[in-house]
Design a protein around this motif. Structure first.
Motif, PDB file in Angstrom:
ATOM      1  N   TYR A 257      37.475   2.688 -59.173  1.00 49.20           N
ATOM      2  CA  TYR A 257      36.088   2.834 -58.903  1.00 49.20           C
ATOM      3  C   TYR A 257      35.342   2.901 -60.101  1.00 49.20           C
ATOM      4  O   TYR A 257      35.641   3.346 -61.251  1.00 49.20           O
ATOM      5  N   LEU A 258      33.925   3.162 -59.999  1.00 45.23           N
ATOM      6  CA  LEU A 258      33.012   3.390 -61.134  1.00 45.23           C
ATOM      7  C   LEU A 258      32.262   4.565 -60.870  1.00 45.23           C
ATOM      8  O   LEU A 258      31.995   5.064 -59.788  1.00 45.23           O
ATOM      9  N   ARG A 259      32.194   5.518 -62.207  1.00 42.27           N
ATOM     10  CA  ARG A 259      31.268   6.556 -62.033  1.00 42.27           C
ATOM     11  C   ARG A 259      29.787   6.163 -62.809  1.00 42.27           C
ATOM     12  O   ARG A 259      30.080   5.923 -63.928  1.00 42.27           O
ATOM     13  N   ILE A 260      28.842   6.201 -62.050  1.00 46.60           N
ATOM     14  CA  ILE A 260      27.553   5.728 -62.931  1.00 46.60           C
ATOM     15  C   ILE A 260      26.622   6.720 -62.938  1.00 46.60           C
ATOM     16  O   ILE A 260      26.374   7.653 -62.026  1.00 46.60           O
ATOM     17  N   GLN A 261      26.099   7.083 -64.209  1.00 48.57           N
ATOM     18  CA  GLN A 261      25.142   8.154 -64.379  1.00 48.57           C
ATOM     19  C   GLN A 261      23.671   7.520 -64.583  1.00 48.57           C
ATOM     20  O   GLN A 261      23.592   6.488 -65.031  1.00 48.57           O
ATOM     21  N   LEU A 262      22.861   8.113 -63.549  1.00 47.63           N
ATOM     22  CA  LEU A 262      21.240   7.812 -63.452  1.00 47.63           C
ATOM     23  C   LEU A 262      20.703   8.823 -64.208  1.00 47.63           C
ATOM     24  O   LEU A 262      20.623   9.964 -63.987  1.00 47.63           O
ATOM     25  N   THR A 263      19.694   8.539 -65.071  1.00 39.95           N
ATOM     26  CA  THR A 263      18.657   9.259 -65.550  1.00 39.95           C
ATOM     27  C   THR A 263      17.402   8.960 -65.526  1.00 39.95           C
ATOM     28  O   THR A 263      17.066   7.734 -64.610  1.00 39.95           O
ATOM     29  N   HIS A 264      16.410   9.891 -65.883  1.00 40.93           N
ATOM     30  CA  HIS A 264      14.973   9.337 -65.528  1.00 40.93           C
ATOM     31  C   HIS A 264      14.421   8.024 -66.395  1.00 40.93           C
ATOM     32  O   HIS A 264      13.730   7.578 -66.077  1.00 40.93           O
ATOM     33  N   ASP A 265      15.335   7.719 -67.377  1.00 38.77           N
ATOM     34  CA  ASP A 265      14.952   6.453 -68.129  1.00 38.77           C
ATOM     35  C   ASP A 265      15.797   5.339 -67.818  1.00 38.77           C
ATOM     36  O   ASP A 265      15.555   4.295 -68.326  1.00 38.77           O
ATOM     37  N   GLY A 266      16.763   5.388 -66.731  1.00 41.51           N
ATOM     38  CA  GLY A 266      17.178   4.253 -66.597  1.00 41.51           C
ATOM     39  C   GLY A 266      18.808   4.529 -66.250  1.00 41.51           C
ATOM     40  O   GLY A 266      19.388   5.819 -65.974  1.00 41.51           O
ATOM     41  N   ILE A 267      19.716   3.166 -66.437  1.00 46.10           N
ATOM     42  CA  ILE A 267      21.261   3.585 -66.318  1.00 46.10           C
ATOM     43  C   ILE A 267      21.941   4.167 -67.361  1.00 46.10           C
ATOM     44  O   ILE A 267      21.516   3.721 -68.460  1.00 46.10           O
ATOM     45  N   GLY A 268      22.491   5.114 -67.288  1.00 44.18           N
ATOM     46  CA  GLY A 268      23.161   5.615 -68.433  1.00 44.18           C
ATOM     47  C   GLY A 268      24.593   5.360 -68.487  1.00 44.18           C
ATOM     48  O   GLY A 268      24.731   4.257 -68.373  1.00 44.18           O
ATOM     49  N   ALA A 269      25.561   6.313 -68.741  1.00 46.10           N
ATOM     50  CA  ALA A 269      26.967   5.775 -68.918  1.00 46.10           C
ATOM     51  C   ALA A 269      27.681   5.528 -67.735  1.00 46.10           C
ATOM     52  O   ALA A 269      27.306   5.992 -66.578  1.00 46.10           O
ATOM     53  N   VAL A 270      28.336   4.343 -67.717  1.00 48.74           N
ATOM     54  CA  VAL A 270      29.177   3.948 -66.699  1.00 48.74           C
ATOM     55  C   VAL A 270      30.645   3.835 -66.850  1.00 48.74           C
ATOM     56  O   VAL A 270      30.952   3.511 -67.946  1.00 48.74           O
ATOM     57  N   GLN A 271      31.278   4.770 -66.092  1.00 45.55           N
ATOM     58  CA  GLN A 271      32.743   4.920 -66.330  1.00 45.55           C
ATOM     59  C   GLN A 271      33.694   4.185 -65.347  1.00 45.55           C
ATOM     60  O   GLN A 271      33.422   4.267 -64.104  1.00 45.55           O
ATOM     61  N   SER A 272      34.764   3.423 -65.717  1.00 48.85           N
ATOM     62  CA  SER A 272      35.846   2.869 -64.947  1.00 48.85           C
ATOM     63  C   SER A 272      36.875   3.731 -64.881  1.00 48.85           C
ATOM     64  O   SER A 272      37.322   4.283 -65.842  1.00 48.85           O
TER      65      SER A 272
END
Length: 324
Positions: A257-272
Motif C-alpha cells: 500500500y501507499l503512505r501519503i503525507q499531506l501538508t498545507h502546501d500540497g502532496i508531501g512524501a509518498v512511501q511504498s
C-alpha cells in the motif's frame, strides 16, 4: 516567534485485494463463467488469502488519519466474497470508522445482476453509498470519491459518463472557490508511465476527459489502483498515485500500500510499503550466511527461522519518463 511545523495529514491508500470464492451465485452468465475459468487457471494462485491477511494486519497497525480504498474488494462480485471482505476488514472499519473512505472497482460490479443487488453498497458504502461523495479531511483538504466502474459483458473497461461529469465539475469548482486543496479518488488510471502499456479492454475510455477536468480545476492528486503496479506521476500539476495491489503475490509487483503525507502546501512524501517475496528473503539469508562464514571461518548456527525485514518501505519517487 517561530511558526510551528505543519503536522499535516497521513493517508494510507490501498486497493485491489481481489478476495475470491469458487461459485456462480446462480448466475451462469458468460462473464461469470469466464471469471471462474480465469480464477481456476491463474488468478487464484496470484491472490492467496494469506497474503491479503498479512497486508491488512500491517495496515491495521500503521498509524494514519485516514484510510482510503480505491476498489476491487472482490474477484467476481459473489455475495460470499463481499461477506469475506467485510469480515477481514472489520478491524480496519472499527479503527477508522467514518475515516475509512472507499469506492468500488470493476470487479465489485462484475455482472449486471451482482451490481443490481448492490452488495458493495450494502456491506461497505454506508454514508458514502452515493457518488460522488465529498469529505473534508481537515481545514485544508477535501477528498471526493467517484465511481466509474460498470459491469461489462467481456471487458474490464469503466465509464465516465456525461452525467458523472456534470455531477463532478460543479463540486470541483465550488471547493476551489472555497480555497480547498483537492484529492479525487477513482479506480482507473488516467495516465500511465511510458514503460506500462495501456490495454484498451482494461482501461477507462474517457480517461483523458476526466484528467482534463481534474487539471482544469487544479486538483492536487488523483488516487487509483486497477493496474497492479505502484507509481507516482505528475502531469499538468496533478499528482497521480497508483497504490498497486494489496493482495497479489507476484515476484515483481509486491503486495502492499501507499503512505501519503499531506501538508498545507500540497502532496508531501509518498512511501511504498510492500511485502518482500519469500525467495528474496531466503536469498538474503544465504548471502548473510556466506558473509558470516567468510568472516568467522564457520557457518552461523541454523535456527530454522527466516531473517526479519519482511516489509520494505521506500520513498516513491515521481516517474521521470513520459506519460500516455
Amino acid at each position: 516567534m517561530m511558526t510551528p511545523p505543519d503536522p499535516g495529514l497521513t493517508l494510507l491508500h490501498f486497493g485491489d485485494l481481489h478476495l475470491w470464492r469458487i461459485g456462480l451465485d446462480a448466475d451462469p452468465r458468460f462473464k461469470r463463467l469466464l471469471g471462474l475459468a480465469n480464477l481456476l487457471l491463474r488468478r487464484g494462485r496470484l491472490f492467496p488469502l494469506s497474503v491479503a491477511r498479512l497486508v491488512l494486519r500491517r495496515i491495521e497497525h500503521d498509524p494514519a488519519d485516514y484510510l482510503c480504498f480505491s476498489g476491487d474488494l472482490t474477484t467476481t462480485s459473489l455475495k460470499a466474497e463481499f461477506e469475506d471482505a467485510r469480515r477481514l476488514l472489520l478491524p480496519l472499519l472499527d479503527k477508522w470508522q467514518a475515516r475509512f473512505l472507499a469506492i468500488p472497482g470493476n470487479h465489485d460490479r462484475y455482472t449486471v445482476r451482482a451490481a443490481g443487488r448492490r452488495y458493495y453498497e450494502t456491506l461497505f458504502a454506508g454514508e458514502h453509498a452515493r457518488f460522488p461523495f465529498e469529505v473534508d479531511l481537515d481545514a485544508v483538504w477535501t477528498l471526493i470519491g467517484i465511481d466509474c466502474s460498470v459491469p461489462r459483458r467481456f471487458t474490464s473497461r469503466g465509464r465516465f459518463t456525461r452525467e458523472a461529469r456534470d455531477a463532478l465539475a460543479p463540486r470541483l469548482a465550488e471547493h476551489r472557490r472555497r480555497g480547498r486543496r483537492l484529492i479525487v479518488m477513482g479506480h482507473y488510471p488516467l495516465l500511465y508511465p511510458a514503460r506500462v502499456p495501456v490495454q484498451l479492454d482494461h482501461a477507462l475510455p474517457e480517461r483523458m476527459a476526466l484528467f482534463e477536468l481534474l487539471a482544469e480545476h487544479r486538483v492536487d492528486a488523483y488516487l487509483h489502483g486497477h493496474k497492479h503496479q505502484r507509481w507516482r506521476l505528475k502531469h499538468e500539476g496533478v499528482t497521480l498515485l497508483n497504490c498497486g495491489s494489496a493482495g497479489m503475490d507476484h515476484p515483481r509487483h509486491r503486495p502492499g500500500y501507499l503512505r501519503i503525507q499531506l501538508t498545507h502546501d500540497g502532496i508531501g512524501a509518498v512511501q511504498s510499503v510492500s511485502l518482500r517475496h519469500r525467495a528474496d528473503i531466503v536469498r538474503e539469508a544465504r548471502r548473510e550466511a556466506r558473509a558470516h562464514e567468510a568472516a568467522h571461518d564457520h557457518a552461523p548456527p541454523d535456527t530454522g527461522e527466516l531473517p526479519a525485514g519482511e516489509w520494505v518501505t521506500r520513498l516513491l519517487e515521481e516517474d521521470g519518463g513520459a506519460v500516455h
